[in-house]
Design an enzyme around this catalytic site. Structure first.
Site, PDB file in Angstrom:
ATOM      1  N   CYS A 149       0.810  -1.235   0.000  1.00 63.07           N
ATOM      2  CA  CYS A 149       0.000   0.000   0.000  1.00 63.07           C
ATOM      3  C   CYS A 149       0.838   1.278   0.000  1.00 63.07           C
ATOM      4  O   CYS A 149       0.492   2.256  -0.675  1.00 63.07           O
ATOM      5  CB  CYS A 149      -0.955   0.001   1.189  1.00 63.07           C
ATOM      6  SG  CYS A 149      -0.183  -0.460   2.744  1.00 63.07           S
ATOM      7  N   HIS A 242      -1.746   7.011   4.037  1.00 66.48           N
ATOM      8  CA  HIS A 242      -0.323   6.976   4.392  1.00 66.48           C
ATOM      9  C   HIS A 242       0.351   8.268   3.909  1.00 66.48           C
ATOM     10  O   HIS A 242       0.218   8.637   2.735  1.00 66.48           O
ATOM     11  CB  HIS A 242       0.380   5.798   3.712  1.00 66.48           C
ATOM     12  CG  HIS A 242      -0.040   4.442   4.219  1.00 66.48           C
ATOM     13  ND1 HIS A 242      -0.767   4.234   5.367  1.00 66.48           N
ATOM     14  CD2 HIS A 242       0.219   3.201   3.718  1.00 66.48           C
ATOM     15  CE1 HIS A 242      -0.945   2.936   5.550  1.00 66.48           C
ATOM     16  NE2 HIS A 242      -0.366   2.292   4.559  1.00 66.48           N
TER      17      HIS A 242
END
Ligand code: NAP
Length: 352
Positions: A149, A242
């Protein structure tokens, strides 16, 4: 180019987890795909999806899916294409079993990403690597993977720099969201009011996967890109998204204006083909010094756009900047659905 005549039936492995729920959300009203099977562990099998799942998305659980039964993860699903959000502790063997039984598996798990004959794809970056599947020996089945990810956002920002100036070195410090740890994830007493400077196995993935994705497809597979990467990964108290602070050493001189223009001009096969999950802008540059921020920007492009900001000179390397990417959409289920759309348009989902 293949035209889409009728919706293709698909299944979701690991349908009850964080990534599985995103698959359900993204596929429930998809114009090309129709969910016909949901599978998870023996703990969930036999129950209705709404009973087996602790639905934690902010959109309602789609009513058509809520009553569907959860099946055990055995390769006899009534569909050829399956998306996998399986726990990596079991994904390796199960995904191979599905491929050997003739299923096309598009996986989020780490297990097969670095296998020589398995494509590791970001559709805007290396769509040509899909050709690796012709080397696979699963009969009529296939395995295709999407990257870690945090790697997806990083490589999307690096790609226009690598293409125009060449990349020598990258240093990245990551602040990764809690949802990246799956459900129930990190205990609240560990993460509230805290930062944890360790995520098992993550730094190794960030230091290796980009070299395959940015590598060149040759006669013997992918020749890894020569870039050297150093990563530090931290878990922070953010639910989704993130954030990454990146320093880069380029192979040729670049100005800040040229780099911002290169980010803004970045497009790929999904945009050219008008794929349903493709964002109009894969990368956006945000000029405000306080941006990007997870709460404000993770939803851009329905979670598929990577936001970049704070470009400035780096006293150690050439340039540094911050980026933000939605970890369960662009970083997981959204990227996998985009891969399947690309495979469909390029004819990879026809029987072999
Ligand atoms: P998760 O929330 O823990 O979900 C794991 C799923 O795997 C659940 O559906 C679980 O079913 C199923 N499962 C566990 N053991 C099984 C077994 N023995 N047989 C069949 N199914 C089994 O994890 P996640 O965050 O969704 O992550 C799923 C995968 O995607 C992992 O490999 C992860 O590394 C990767 N990934 C995650 C993210 C992210 O941001 N979260 C991003 C990219 C990639 P039950 O509910 O029945 O236990």
């Amino acid at each position: 180019m293949k035209e889409i005549q009728s919706r293709i039936q698909v299944g979701i492995l690991g349908a009850t987890g964080m990534v599985g729920q995103r698959f359900v959300e993204l596929l429930a009203d998809h114009p090309w795909f129709e969910i016909v099977a949901l599978a998870a562990s023996d703990r969930s099998a036999g129950q209705r999806y709404s009973d087996a799942t602790r639905w934690v998305q902010s959109t309602p659980l789609p009513s058509r899916v809520a009553g569907m039964p959860v099946r055990p993860c055995v390769p006899d699903l009534p569909c050829r294409l399956v998306f996998s959000g399986l726990d990596s502790a079991v994904a390796g063997g199960l995904e191979e079993e599905f491929a050997r039984a003739g299923h096309v598996v598009v996986s989020n798990s780490r297990n097969h990403r670095m296998d020589r004959d398995v494509p590791l794809i970001i559709p805007e970056v290396n769509p040509d690597h899909l050709d690796l599947v012709t080397r696979q020996r699963f009969g009529s089945g296939l395995i295709v993977t999407n990257p870690n990810c945090s790697v997806i956002g990083l490589v999307m920002a690096l790609k226009p720099l690598a293409d125009r100036w060449g990349l020598e070195r990258v240093h990245v410090v990551m602040m990764q969201a809690i949802s990246g740890a799956g459900y129930p994830g990190v205990a609240s007493l560990d993460i509230v009011d805290n930062v944890i400077p360790f995520i098992g196995g993550e730094e190794e993935k960030v230091e290796t996967e980009p070299r395959k994705i940015l590598g060149r497809l040759g006669p013997d597979g992918v020749d890894l890109h020569s870039v050297k990467i150093s990563a530090q990964c931290n878990r922070v108290a953010v639910v989704d998204g993130h954030t990454e602070c990146v320093s880069v050493k380029l192979r040729a001189p670049a100005s800040s204006g040229e780099i911002v223009d290169a980010f803004g001009a970045f497009r790929g096969a999904p945009q050219e083909l008008g794929l349903p999950t493709a964002p109009e802008f894969p990368l956006v540059y945000l000029p405000d010094d306080r941006h990007p921020q997870p709460r404000l920007h993770r939803g851009l492009g329905r979670g598929m756009t990577v936001s970049v900001g704070r470009l400035r000179r780096c006293p150690l390397e050439d340039w540094k900047f911050a980026l933000l990417s939605h970890n369960t959409v662009r970083g997981a289920a959204g990227c996998a659905v985009l891969i399947a759309e690309l495979m469909l348009r390029r004819g990879f989902l026809e029987g072999r």
